[in-house]
Design a protein around this motif. Structure first.
Motif, PDB file in Angstrom:
ATOM      1  N   LEU A 116      45.109 -16.331  53.594  1.00  0.00           N
ATOM      2  CA  LEU A 116      44.216 -15.202  53.896  1.00  0.00           C
ATOM      3  C   LEU A 116      45.017 -14.002  54.392  1.00  0.00           C
ATOM      4  CD1 LEU A 116      41.323 -17.106  55.737  1.00  0.00           C
ATOM      5  CD2 LEU A 116      41.194 -16.037  53.485  1.00  0.00           C
ATOM      6  N   GLY A 117      45.992 -14.268  55.251  1.00  0.00           N
ATOM      7  CA  GLY A 117      46.830 -13.193  55.770  1.00  0.00           C
ATOM      8  C   GLY A 117      47.682 -12.550  54.690  1.00  0.00           C
ATOM      9  N   CYS A 118      48.239 -13.372  53.799  1.00  0.00           N
ATOM     10  CA  CYS A 118      49.086 -12.846  52.718  1.00  0.00           C
ATOM     11  C   CYS A 118      48.265 -12.025  51.724  1.00  0.00           C
ATOM     12  CB  CYS A 118      49.789 -13.996  51.995  1.00  0.00           C
ATOM     13  SG  CYS A 118      51.065 -14.814  52.986  1.00  0.00           S
ATOM     14  N   CYS A 119      47.075 -12.498  51.407  1.00  0.00           N
ATOM     15  CA  CYS A 119      46.194 -11.755  50.485  1.00  0.00           C
ATOM     16  C   CYS A 119      45.794 -10.410  51.087  1.00  0.00           C
ATOM     17  CB  CYS A 119      44.946 -12.582  50.159  1.00  0.00           C
ATOM     18  SG  CYS A 119      45.257 -14.007  49.094  1.00  0.00           S
ATOM     19  N   ARG A 120      45.524 -10.432  52.379  1.00  0.00           N
ATOM     20  CA  ARG A 120      45.170  -9.179  53.061  1.00  0.00           C
ATOM     21  C   ARG A 120      46.357  -8.216  53.062  1.00  0.00           C
ATOM     22  NH1 ARG A 120      43.745 -11.401  57.426  1.00  0.00           N
ATOM     23  NH2 ARG A 120      45.679 -11.080  58.581  1.00  0.00           N
ATOM     24  N   PHE A 177      59.925 -10.889  52.798  1.00  0.00           N
ATOM     25  CA  PHE A 177      58.613 -11.338  52.327  1.00  0.00           C
ATOM     26  C   PHE A 177      58.711 -12.663  51.569  1.00  0.00           C
ATOM     27  CE2 PHE A 177      58.229  -6.771  52.851  1.00  0.00           C
ATOM     28  CZ  PHE A 177      57.014  -6.650  53.504  1.00  0.00           C
ATOM     29  N   ALA A 178      59.685 -13.476  51.942  1.00  0.00           N
ATOM     30  CA  ALA A 178      59.857 -14.771  51.285  1.00  0.00           C
ATOM     31  C   ALA A 178      58.659 -15.690  51.536  1.00  0.00           C
ATOM     32  CB  ALA A 178      61.145 -15.436  51.785  1.00  0.00           C
ATOM     33  N   PHE A 179      57.929 -15.442  52.627  1.00  0.00           N
ATOM     34  CA  PHE A 179      56.773 -16.295  52.955  1.00  0.00           C
ATOM     35  C   PHE A 179      55.654 -16.185  51.914  1.00  0.00           C
ATOM     36  CE2 PHE A 179      56.332 -12.248  55.195  1.00  0.00           C
ATOM     37  CZ  PHE A 179      55.066 -11.833  54.802  1.00  0.00           C
ATOM     38  N   LEU A 180      55.703 -15.137  51.080  1.00  0.00           N
ATOM     39  CA  LEU A 180      54.682 -14.993  50.044  1.00  0.00           C
ATOM     40  C   LEU A 180      54.768 -16.106  49.001  1.00  0.00           C
ATOM     41  CD1 LEU A 180      54.813 -11.125  49.433  1.00  0.00           C
ATOM     42  CD2 LEU A 180      53.059 -12.404  50.676  1.00  0.00           C
ATOM     43  N   LYS A 181      55.955 -16.716  48.873  1.00  0.00           N
ATOM     44  CA  LYS A 181      56.135 -17.792  47.905  1.00  0.00           C
ATOM     45  C   LYS A 181      55.481 -19.094  48.358  1.00  0.00           C
ATOM     46  CE  LYS A 181      60.589 -15.945  46.331  1.00  0.00           C
ATOM     47  NZ  LYS A 181      62.056 -16.218  46.195  1.00  0.00           N
ATOM     48  N   GLU A 182      55.149 -19.176  49.645  1.00  0.00           N
ATOM     49  CA  GLU A 182      54.595 -20.417  50.192  1.00  0.00           C
ATOM     50  C   GLU A 182      53.102 -20.579  49.887  1.00  0.00           C
ATOM     51  OE1 GLU A 182      55.430 -20.416  54.345  1.00  0.00           O
ATOM     52  OE2 GLU A 182      57.593 -20.117  54.077  1.00  0.00           O
ATOM     53  N   VAL A 183      52.433 -19.497  49.499  1.00  0.00           N
ATOM     54  CA  VAL A 183      50.982 -19.553  49.280  1.00  0.00           C
ATOM     55  C   VAL A 183      50.676 -19.484  47.790  1.00  0.00           C
ATOM     56  CG1 VAL A 183      50.547 -18.502  51.527  1.00  0.00           C
ATOM     57  CG2 VAL A 183      50.677 -17.052  49.500  1.00  0.00           C
ATOM     58  N   ALA A 197      53.590  -5.460  39.712  1.00  0.00           N
ATOM     59  CA  ALA A 197      55.061  -5.364  39.702  1.00  0.00           C
ATOM     60  C   ALA A 197      55.585  -5.227  41.128  1.00  0.00           C
ATOM     61  CB  ALA A 197      55.494  -4.179  38.848  1.00  0.00           C
ATOM     62  N   MET A 198      54.857  -4.503  41.976  1.00  0.00           N
ATOM     63  CA  MET A 198      55.232  -4.358  43.383  1.00  0.00           C
ATOM     64  C   MET A 198      55.226  -5.716  44.083  1.00  0.00           C
ATOM     65  SD  MET A 198      53.477  -4.311  46.581  1.00  0.00           S
ATOM     66  CE  MET A 198      51.822  -3.781  46.176  1.00  0.00           C
ATOM     67  N   LEU A 199      54.239  -6.547  43.777  1.00  0.00           N
ATOM     68  CA  LEU A 199      54.164  -7.888  44.361  1.00  0.00           C
ATOM     69  C   LEU A 199      55.360  -8.734  43.933  1.00  0.00           C
ATOM     70  CD1 LEU A 199      52.760 -10.254  45.785  1.00  0.00           C
ATOM     71  CD2 LEU A 199      51.362 -10.587  43.745  1.00  0.00           C
ATOM     72  N   THR A 200      55.729  -8.645  42.663  1.00  0.00           N
ATOM     73  CA  THR A 200      56.887  -9.399  42.160  1.00  0.00           C
ATOM     74  C   THR A 200      58.162  -9.001  42.883  1.00  0.00           C
ATOM     75  OG1 THR A 200      55.839  -9.528  39.977  1.00  0.00           O
ATOM     76  CG2 THR A 200      58.198  -9.986  40.085  1.00  0.00           C
ATOM     77  N   GLU A 201      58.350  -7.701  43.119  1.00  0.00           N
ATOM     78  CA  GLU A 201      59.545  -7.227  43.819  1.00  0.00           C
ATOM     79  C   GLU A 201      59.538  -7.662  45.281  1.00  0.00           C
ATOM     80  OE1 GLU A 201      62.210  -5.767  42.490  1.00  0.00           O
ATOM     81  OE2 GLU A 201      61.205  -6.097  40.559  1.00  0.00           O
ATOM     82  N   LEU A 202      58.363  -7.671  45.910  1.00  0.00           N
ATOM     83  CA  LEU A 202      58.286  -8.092  47.305  1.00  0.00           C
ATOM     84  C   LEU A 202      58.724  -9.544  47.474  1.00  0.00           C
ATOM     85  CD1 LEU A 202      54.946  -6.537  48.676  1.00  0.00           C
ATOM     86  CD2 LEU A 202      57.273  -5.957  49.353  1.00  0.00           C
ATOM     87  N   LYS A 203      58.337 -10.392  46.530  1.00  0.00           N
ATOM     88  CA  LYS A 203      58.679 -11.810  46.621  1.00  0.00           C
ATOM     89  C   LYS A 203      60.187 -12.043  46.543  1.00  0.00           C
ATOM     90  CE  LYS A 203      54.464 -13.998  44.863  1.00  0.00           C
ATOM     91  NZ  LYS A 203      53.889 -14.848  43.806  1.00  0.00           N
TER      92      LYS A 203
END
Length: 363
Positions: A23-27, A65-71, A54-60
């Protein structure tokens, strides 16, 4: 056709933590996408879903922002699709400009899509991406699952809302035609002379709700005790909402099963709520939700819901001779006698008969 089915979910502690993290990552992604689009439009550039994706892909790819890969990655993409849909609705003047999401909003949700049967119900569990098997309370059979929305309510409960395919089975009804005149004191009066009283669930809970809200106002902000008291207040609101929803579901189902044609007023409920003297009562009685239920259930089972024009004087017109009595415009007049044919009318029953006749005429 498609419909939504809602089940209570009982995730364990580890699953709750992952849901809250998702929920936090989506927000976060939604807000970053919104900020990116706002800046782009201010500078005269056009930015769409592909740019935010594309911005989301670069953030990962960054360490911060490595924690985005966990969700669940699909949930993050769906939040950007929601943002894009919000802008489409805004530009087509169907909604306001999208706003930033707050973590202080106690009702949170995210959506994920069923791909290669990665979402399915097994016994008393539903398998969800990243979460694994989550225990649910299944109340009905479901068809093919298209997507799932995971909700966390203000009271701290979790729900899964399934979007499923289904084939409605045309159910036989008594073939009747009925006119409905909604009200505040009585929920509705129909053209058959029946009156369904307004249960007033919110009004009956106001004393308890006021007491618990006073306790909440005295708690120190940010404290554990304040959060406990907030949940008590949320549970009262949740109970009222559940009672109202149950009442509306039963009434709308009964009307659809007994009648082939249902005539209702095309009310501007949003405009009526602007009357500060009646706003609370109108919101509590939920006319809009009731009409929506009638419409989608009628569509499922082949019934007809006919809307009568807003300005049609259903209350002022005599259902026997058609004479219009402008004196009945005063809401205080509940019973009146027609000066032409001298028929005595109950205001709401007379209005429902006129709504039925006008609806059949419009159809």
């Amino acid at each position: 056709m498609q419909k939504g089915i809602k089940f209570r979910a009982y995730p364990n502690k580890e699953q709750q933590n992952l849901i809250n993290q998702t929920l936090g990552c989506c927000r976060l992604i939604y807000n970053k996408g919104l900020a990116m689009r706002n800046v782009a439009y201010e500078n005269g550039f056009k930015v769409g879903y592909s740019h935010t994706s594309a911005m989301l892909t670069e953030l990962k790819k960054t360490s911060d922002f490595a924690f985005l890969k966990e969700v669940d990655s699909i949930a993050l993409q769906q939040s950007l699709r929601d943002l894009d849909r919000g802008f489409v609705n805004f530009f087509q003047k169907r909604a306001a400009h999208p706003t930033f999401k707050s973590k202080h909003n106690n009702h949170q949700s995210y959506r994920t899509v069923n791909q290669r049967d990665n979402i399915r119900i097994v016994d008393k569990y539903i398998k969800l991406p990243k979460l694994g098997y989550v225990k649910i309370k299944q109340s009905m059979e479901v068809g093919k699952i298209n997507n799932v929305t995971i909700e966390r309510t203000p009271s701290g409960k979790y729900f899964v809302v399934l979007n499923v395919d289904f084939e409605p089975e045309l159910k036989s009804n008594k073939g009747g035609s009925i006119g409905i005149d909604v009200g505040i004191k009585d929920f509705y009066s129909d053209s058959n002379g029946n009156v369904v009283h307004n249960p007033k669930y919110l009004e009956k809970s106001m004393r308890k709700l006021a007491r618990e809200q006073r306790k909440l106002s005295r708690k120190q902000k940010g404290s554990i005790n304040r959060n406990k008291q907030r949940i008590k207040v949320a549970l009262i609101h949740e109970k009222v909402a559940n009672q109202r929803n149950d009442f509306l579901q039963k009434q709308s189902t009964m009307l659809v099963r007994e009648n082939q044609t249902i005539c209702i007023e095309d009310l501007n409920v949003k405009g009526m709520i602007r009357n500060h003297k009646l706003a609370k009562s109108i919101a509590s009685v939920s006319w809009s939700k009731f009409f929506t239920m009638l419409e989608y259930k009628a569509m499922w089972y082949g019934n007809d819901v006919i809307k009568v024009p807003t300005m049609y004087p259903s209350s002022q017109t005599c259902s026997c001779c058609g004479h219009r009595n402008p004196l009945v415009k005063n809401l205080a007049i509940r019973n009146w006698e027609c000066p032409e044919c001298h028929t005595k009318h109950n205001r709401d029953t007379n209005a429902s008969i006129n709504i039925l006749n006008k609806g059949l005429e419009v159809a």
